[in-house]
Design a protein around this motif. Structure first.
Motif, PDB file in Angstrom:
ATOM      1  N   PRO A   1       0.878  -1.070   0.155  1.00  0.00           N
ATOM      2  CA  PRO A   1      -0.043  -0.032   0.057  1.00  0.00           C
ATOM      3  C   PRO A   1       0.877   1.327   0.026  1.00  0.00           C
ATOM      4  O   PRO A   1       2.193   1.201   0.520  1.00  0.00           O
ATOM      5  CB  PRO A   1      -0.781  -0.073   1.345  1.00  0.00           C
ATOM      6  CG  PRO A   1       0.061  -1.054   2.252  1.00  0.00           C
ATOM      7  CD  PRO A   1       0.684  -2.023   1.087  1.00  0.00           C
ATOM      8  N   PRO A   2       0.401   2.311  -0.426  1.00  0.00           N
ATOM      9  CA  PRO A   2       1.134   3.641  -0.445  1.00  0.00           C
ATOM     10  C   PRO A   2       1.561   3.970   0.899  1.00  0.00           C
ATOM     11  O   PRO A   2       0.676   3.886   1.855  1.00  0.00           O
ATOM     12  CB  PRO A   2       0.301   4.656  -1.207  1.00  0.00           C
ATOM     13  CG  PRO A   2      -1.326   4.017  -1.000  1.00  0.00           C
ATOM     14  CD  PRO A   2      -1.061   2.603  -0.839  1.00  0.00           C
ATOM     15  N   PHE A   3       2.545   4.592   1.174  1.00  0.00           N
ATOM     16  CA  PHE A   3       2.887   5.293   2.394  1.00  0.00           C
ATOM     17  C   PHE A   3       2.005   5.791   3.141  1.00  0.00           C
ATOM     18  O   PHE A   3       1.627   5.903   4.295  1.00  0.00           O
ATOM     19  CB  PHE A   3       4.322   5.831   2.265  1.00  0.00           C
ATOM     20  CG  PHE A   3       4.825   6.346   3.507  1.00  0.00           C
ATOM     21  CD1 PHE A   3       5.389   5.527   4.535  1.00  0.00           C
ATOM     22  CD2 PHE A   3       5.032   7.795   3.771  1.00  0.00           C
ATOM     23  CE1 PHE A   3       5.920   5.894   5.948  1.00  0.00           C
ATOM     24  CE2 PHE A   3       5.511   8.208   5.112  1.00  0.00           C
ATOM     25  CZ  PHE A   3       5.905   7.299   5.951  1.00  0.00           C
ATOM     26  N   LEU A   4       1.446   6.951   2.096  1.00  0.00           N
ATOM     27  CA  LEU A   4       0.233   7.842   2.775  1.00  0.00           C
ATOM     28  C   LEU A   4      -1.211   7.625   1.997  1.00  0.00           C
ATOM     29  O   LEU A   4      -0.955   7.481   0.655  1.00  0.00           O
ATOM     30  CB  LEU A   4       0.674   9.488   2.400  1.00  0.00           C
ATOM     31  CG  LEU A   4       2.036   9.854   3.390  1.00  0.00           C
ATOM     32  CD1 LEU A   4       2.372  11.352   3.092  1.00  0.00           C
ATOM     33  CD2 LEU A   4       1.883   9.601   4.964  1.00  0.00           C
ATOM     34  N   ASP A   5      -2.165   7.479   2.457  1.00  0.00           N
ATOM     35  CA  ASP A   5      -3.384   7.261   1.768  1.00  0.00           C
ATOM     36  C   ASP A   5      -4.344   8.535   2.214  1.00  0.00           C
ATOM     37  O   ASP A   5      -4.387   9.319   1.900  1.00  0.00           O
ATOM     38  CB  ASP A   5      -3.742   5.712   1.947  1.00  0.00           C
ATOM     39  CG  ASP A   5      -4.869   5.363   1.341  1.00  0.00           C
ATOM     40  OD1 ASP A   5      -5.439   5.996   0.589  1.00  0.00           O
ATOM     41  OD2 ASP A   5      -5.246   4.387   1.475  1.00  0.00           O
ATOM     42  N   GLU A   6      -5.126   7.813   3.403  1.00  0.00           N
ATOM     43  CA  GLU A   6      -5.600   8.957   4.144  1.00  0.00           C
ATOM     44  C   GLU A   6      -5.039   9.690   5.047  1.00  0.00           C
ATOM     45  O   GLU A   6      -4.471   9.115   6.106  1.00  0.00           O
ATOM     46  CB  GLU A   6      -6.979   8.373   4.563  1.00  0.00           C
ATOM     47  CG  GLU A   6      -7.903   9.412   5.254  1.00  0.00           C
ATOM     48  CD  GLU A   6      -9.084   8.834   6.170  1.00  0.00           C
ATOM     49  OE1 GLU A   6     -10.163   8.882   5.425  1.00  0.00           O
ATOM     50  OE2 GLU A   6      -8.993   8.318   7.211  1.00  0.00           O
ATOM     51  N   ILE A   7      -5.056  11.155   4.990  1.00  0.00           N
ATOM     52  CA  ILE A   7      -4.136  11.580   6.126  1.00  0.00           C
ATOM     53  C   ILE A   7      -5.037  12.384   6.885  1.00  0.00           C
ATOM     54  O   ILE A   7      -5.961  13.369   6.526  1.00  0.00           O
ATOM     55  CB  ILE A   7      -3.177  12.979   5.377  1.00  0.00           C
ATOM     56  CG1 ILE A   7      -2.089  12.219   4.566  1.00  0.00           C
ATOM     57  CG2 ILE A   7      -2.541  13.604   6.529  1.00  0.00           C
ATOM     58  CD1 ILE A   7      -1.249  13.201   3.760  1.00  0.00           C
ATOM     59  N   PRO A   8      -5.008  12.169   8.286  1.00  0.00           N
ATOM     60  CA  PRO A   8      -5.894  12.990   9.303  1.00  0.00           C
ATOM     61  C   PRO A   8      -5.026  14.005   9.980  1.00  0.00           C
ATOM     62  O   PRO A   8      -3.842  13.919  10.338  1.00  0.00           O
ATOM     63  CB  PRO A   8      -5.958  11.762  10.428  1.00  0.00           C
ATOM     64  CG  PRO A   8      -4.879  10.680  10.287  1.00  0.00           C
ATOM     65  CD  PRO A   8      -4.297  11.073   8.780  1.00  0.00           C
ATOM     66  N   LEU A   9      -5.781  15.292   9.927  1.00  0.00           N
ATOM     67  CA  LEU A   9      -5.063  16.352  10.666  1.00  0.00           C
ATOM     68  C   LEU A   9      -5.774  16.493  11.996  1.00  0.00           C
ATOM     69  O   LEU A   9      -7.068  16.878  11.542  1.00  0.00           O
ATOM     70  CB  LEU A   9      -4.934  17.663   9.655  1.00  0.00           C
ATOM     71  CG  LEU A   9      -4.169  17.502   8.548  1.00  0.00           C
ATOM     72  CD1 LEU A   9      -3.922  18.944   7.891  1.00  0.00           C
ATOM     73  CD2 LEU A   9      -2.731  17.047   8.873  1.00  0.00           C
ATOM     74  N   ARG A  10      -5.632  16.314  13.107  1.00  0.00           N
ATOM     75  CA  ARG A  10      -6.348  16.378  14.276  1.00  0.00           C
ATOM     76  C   ARG A  10      -5.884  17.915  15.028  1.00  0.00           C
ATOM     77  O   ARG A  10      -4.932  18.072  15.214  1.00  0.00           O
ATOM     78  CB  ARG A  10      -5.925  15.408  15.223  1.00  0.00           C
ATOM     79  CG  ARG A  10      -7.077  15.170  16.190  1.00  0.00           C
ATOM     80  CD  ARG A  10      -6.963  13.803  17.085  1.00  0.00           C
ATOM     81  NE  ARG A  10      -7.188  12.581  16.073  1.00  0.00           N
ATOM     82  CZ  ARG A  10      -7.013  11.344  16.566  1.00  0.00           C
ATOM     83  NH1 ARG A  10      -6.427  11.083  17.792  1.00  0.00           N
ATOM     84  NH2 ARG A  10      -6.991  10.347  15.812  1.00  0.00           N
ATOM     85  N   PHE A  11      -6.885  18.533  15.468  1.00  0.00           N
ATOM     86  CA  PHE A  11      -6.716  19.853  16.037  1.00  0.00           C
ATOM     87  C   PHE A  11      -8.122  20.206  16.776  1.00  0.00           C
ATOM     88  O   PHE A  11      -9.043  19.614  16.763  1.00  0.00           O
ATOM     89  CB  PHE A  11      -6.668  20.975  14.864  1.00  0.00           C
ATOM     90  CG  PHE A  11      -7.514  21.068  13.947  1.00  0.00           C
ATOM     91  CD1 PHE A  11      -7.718  20.348  12.974  1.00  0.00           C
ATOM     92  CD2 PHE A  11      -8.383  22.031  14.128  1.00  0.00           C
ATOM     93  CE1 PHE A  11      -8.727  20.302  12.018  1.00  0.00           C
ATOM     94  CE2 PHE A  11      -9.445  22.274  13.243  1.00  0.00           C
ATOM     95  CZ  PHE A  11      -9.626  21.498  12.119  1.00  0.00           C
ATOM     96  N   ALA A  12      -7.912  21.063  17.688  1.00  0.00           N
ATOM     97  CA  ALA A  12      -9.080  21.734  18.157  1.00  0.00           C
ATOM     98  C   ALA A  12      -9.091  23.005  18.080  1.00  0.00           C
ATOM     99  O   ALA A  12      -8.407  23.901  17.748  1.00  0.00           O
ATOM    100  CB  ALA A  12      -8.712  21.663  19.930  1.00  0.00           C
ATOM    101  N   ILE A  13     -10.579  23.476  18.182  1.00  0.00           N
ATOM    102  CA  ILE A  13     -10.783  24.904  18.021  1.00  0.00           C
ATOM    103  C   ILE A  13     -11.338  25.500  19.327  1.00  0.00           C
ATOM    104  O   ILE A  13     -11.796  24.790  20.184  1.00  0.00           O
ATOM    105  CB  ILE A  13     -12.160  24.869  17.031  1.00  0.00           C
ATOM    106  CG1 ILE A  13     -11.752  24.878  15.673  1.00  0.00           C
ATOM    107  CG2 ILE A  13     -12.776  26.343  17.047  1.00  0.00           C
ATOM    108  CD1 ILE A  13     -12.766  24.819  14.606  1.00  0.00           C
ATOM    109  N   SER A  14     -10.674  26.840  19.648  1.00  0.00           N
ATOM    110  CA  SER A  14     -10.908  27.433  20.902  1.00  0.00           C
ATOM    111  C   SER A  14     -11.535  28.494  20.845  1.00  0.00           C
ATOM    112  O   SER A  14     -11.981  29.229  21.784  1.00  0.00           O
ATOM    113  CB  SER A  14      -9.477  27.230  21.816  1.00  0.00           C
ATOM    114  OG  SER A  14      -8.658  28.086  21.212  1.00  0.00           O
ATOM    115  N   GLU A  15     -11.411  29.210  19.546  1.00  0.00           N
ATOM    116  CA  GLU A  15     -11.986  30.515  19.490  1.00  0.00           C
ATOM    117  C   GLU A  15     -13.107  30.490  18.391  1.00  0.00           C
ATOM    118  O   GLU A  15     -12.713  30.493  17.117  1.00  0.00           O
ATOM    119  CB  GLU A  15     -10.815  31.388  18.894  1.00  0.00           C
ATOM    120  CG  GLU A  15      -9.648  31.608  19.492  1.00  0.00           C
ATOM    121  CD  GLU A  15      -8.322  32.060  18.910  1.00  0.00           C
ATOM    122  OE1 GLU A  15      -8.545  33.031  17.874  1.00  0.00           O
ATOM    123  OE2 GLU A  15      -7.135  31.848  19.091  1.00  0.00           O
ATOM    124  N   PRO A  16     -14.193  30.557  18.760  1.00  0.00           N
ATOM    125  CA  PRO A  16     -15.380  30.423  17.853  1.00  0.00           C
ATOM    126  C   PRO A  16     -15.344  31.387  16.925  1.00  0.00           C
ATOM    127  O   PRO A  16     -15.808  31.312  15.896  1.00  0.00           O
ATOM    128  CB  PRO A  16     -16.474  30.291  18.860  1.00  0.00           C
ATOM    129  CG  PRO A  16     -16.116  30.010  20.053  1.00  0.00           C
ATOM    130  CD  PRO A  16     -14.850  30.545  20.219  1.00  0.00           C
TER     131      PRO A  16
END
Lengths: 295, 295, 295, 295
Positions: free
Chosen positions: D259-274
């Motif tokens: 399989p490819p080294f990268l396939d689906e890439i997840p970027l996880r982050f939080a929002i604190s300033e609406p």
């Protein structure tokens, strides 16, 4: 220079039309005369295409005469005798009015070699070039056969004409003759754009001195208010963007070693597409940076 | 220079011990004499500590005499008259033997100002410095009070002694006197280390010419076989690493514009910790690069 | 398992040699018998090559018998009846002893389809695979022709034999049967390695549950003391590395929003080369991160 | 909902003004009545300030009555009995209409604890929150003293009022009540924006199921045509952006492993300033990626 509306050109007398456009192609009013018959033009791209059709469908000796009507690049004697205003401005844009004696000699050498091989002057749209890239282009094209160079000369005449038209004629559409170079500084140390960073754009020269050609300061969004180059072709060449990040972090009381790991950051890159958009951002912390060709 | 084992020093006669170590601190055999009494030493760090204890517990006028026994930096007349071999080598390491007349004048000016203010010569461990950083250090220290400078001078004498000991004495432990500068090129275009890339390390000079101080080529793992600087202190100063990535990609038949967006990539950074490990890698594609202080 | 030196194998009696190696290839002592005649072996790679030569030069029906001597993967009935210890361990390594009923059914379906098409069991070196990749491999190979699959089966028997030999025989050289997965966390906020960061390695499953297969904490150099996977093949499959950077920055009193922009960072990637070195570092600030396949 | 021009409100009768604005603050027409006297308003920010002044200058028991007029969050019985339309929409926006029994129970528990401690309901501007962040906010505020919570309740009432006003009243100025979440995919492998990449935005839930809340595909400039969230507050919470880069590179015939080294890439982050702008770009090659909070 005063500008004229395309709609006015469409309805102007034959003589007026030719008078306005005769210098769009160097010393060759017959091209404007041919194009006059094809009016009205729906847009400036169509007008430009009509001029190019006139050239491309001309007899070979007319084409050759057209090519021969062009001046040499950076030729002292011709400059002294007087070029068209358009040629003078164009040649100056690439710094051909600021040549050292050695550089004049280099240009004279390649001009002569080119003329001797092909029997006509080397033509290039200098607004799309730096001194360096003109000399590299010379060398590449000197290796071509005459037929190729006739075609290349006409292509360059078309590019020169497009830039002259763009300055002369106002229409609803635009010719695609301008590029844009921009930057953006993101401070990954605090997750925000970096304001107040002094930025210099330097044209790197293989021949002669490097030259600062634009200066700016990043605004609240981390960008310069104006593109570093815009509203004109990007001259093919090698550049360095320099960012004063040492001062930026020092002013923000970030704890830094002395001297700071990063101070002035140079990003070195080349432009090969004069009509392209080059976005060259800087992502930076006091300990790391990255750049990429963005959009 | 021949080296001697710490175990041999521990069992040597008093006279032999002093003879070996007398030049570890400039013209001051009494320091080695005091240290001789504290033998045996479990390691070279303990030996160095004994020398420093001798200095620090000496009477103020003995300390002052010790400081005054040191030569001026980059003083033409003193060099002509002859320095210790150690001093000569150390001063040359920072390029103090290659000064222009203007640079000699600059050093003379600060030396005189320092002597005039404090009554003793400016002492610095030059192996930890570049010409630029010595002059900056001069300026900073000129603003101090005499008491601070006496302490700073002894600190620098300690650093000089540590480097001399490190070359002279072999022991099981090592003095922490060396730094390391290394690099690593990762080709993110193919997800592999980048071999065969020419790398230059340039010392940037505010005063005088930039100077290439190391060259290398990346190996199969994308590293240079040897560190760019190793086995000695990293001179405090500003540097540029230059990577010829244009040729690398051209040789790999990656489709590139002409000129390529990236060709020679400069990474500019400063070293502030002579005994530190600076790993300055390059992550690169034909369209992007990044660097950071790594480990 | 007890190990034997290659030198002892070289001088052992024929019967002892065969007894030691007979299970290196499943239920097929004739292979070890053939290899015995070629002693002595200069290294373990040569021994492995001798076993493979024996197989490859065997008559087609002997090869087919060898292939048919292998058990089905994840076959409940065969497991109940008893496999060789080697097969049992290998199948368990890929989690084939922890299948749900639905997964057993999936394996049974593909096993039967494969046997029906080719007349022999599907053979794969399961230590190089995850459950997911075995099922994908099944699907790919089911589309092959019989001749291709005979060749592929022998290749896989060779890989199985190499891993068994690697555990059984000690020699000066090593078979290239192991891979390595490592990581490294660089804190670009302070220009140093990031210690004390909890790291999890999760095997992602299309079928069934994701599973944490390794845990670690970064040391002073920002690395885990042990590779995340080492000393064995890296199972082909999809993985996620998870780094708890929120806690790391919170403990260092970096000013962060609530919730912090970055907390647990997942890096998702696949392994396709079981014998490769995968270095998957994290360069991080509280506001940015990057990763790449390093070395 | 129909909107009304601020200019019309400025000239409306007292009764009409109050009728339009009475639900901007829950069940409390006296606030609109007070504000009516301060007309005309130069802008919507001034109108909002007038409403807040009315509240802040009211007697403590009027403030308390105002607070008590608000419903509990996620209270089944109150929802059955009927909330204002505004409250219903707001609570649904955070998914409070999709709670499991366990989640209802969790909300009931914290509501009761809060009421018991302070004697009034917990008020929060739910449009600025996710389920997760509401529960975290509950826990934080439960530790406050009553005076702090009275002030916090009024602040939240002000935020609710601002959002209601923003939907109800058209003026030349705008209240700063909206945020924006955007992304951008740059393909550093070819130095261009990456078009055609499927992007998902997932709200991560500590409690209950993760939920895809936006989907998009990158356009020719590597951006989604619309922001992933825009024209409303960004709910405080944890998110994951998922980019299908495996398919993107496979379709471009880039040589990839399987399989490819990268396939689906997840970027996880939080929002604190609406009300902030979160730009979360992806710089990617088949072997590397990076992200940062941009602008």
């Amino acid at each position: 220079m005063s500008q004229i509306a395309l709609s006015d050109l469409n309805t102007a007398s034959f003589d007026d039309f030719v008078a306005v456009l005769e210098n769009v192609v160097e010393y060759s009013p017959w091209i404007a005369q041919e194009a006059a018959a094809r009016r009205p033009f729906a847009g400036i791209n169509q007008l430009h295409a009509a001029l190019m059709t006139a050239i491309q469908s001309a007899a070979p000796d007319a084409q050759l005469a057209l090519i021969r009507a062009h001046p040499d690049l950076a030729n002292k004697a011709q400059r002294a005798a007087g070029l068209t205003a358009e040629s003078t401005n164009e040649q100056n844009s690439a710094g051909l009015d600021r040549l050292s004696e050695a550089e004049y000699a280099a240009f004279e050498r390649v001009n002569n070699a080119y003329r001797e091989k092909f029997g006509f002057p080397y033509i290039v749209c200098v607004r799309r070039h730096t001194k360096d890239s003109v000399l590299r282009d010379f060398e590449t094209r000197l290796r071509n056969i005459a037929k190729t160079e006739t075609r290349r000369a006409i292509e360059e005449i078309g590019r020169i004409a497009a830039l002259r038209l763009d300055q002369l004629v106002v229409a609803d559409d635009r010719l695609k003759v301008h590029g844009r170079l921009s930057t953006h500084v993101l401070d990954n140390h605090i997750g925000k754009p970096a304001p107040g960073i002094a930025v210099e754009l330097v044209e790197l020269a293989a021949l002669g001195e490097n030259r600062v050609i634009a200066r700016g300061v990043t605004n609240a969004d981390g960008r310069t208010d104006q593109p570093l180059i815009g509203g004109r072709p990007l001259p093919i060449g090698r550049y360095e963007l320099r960012f004063n990040v040492g001062r930026y972090y020092a002013e923000r009381n970030v704890q830094l070693p002395d001297p700071p790991f990063l101070d002035e950051i140079p990003l070195r890159f080349a432009i090969s597409e004069p009509e392209g958009h080059y976005h060259v951002p800087l992502l930076v912390t006091p300990w790391s940076y990255s750049t990429y060709r963005g959009s």
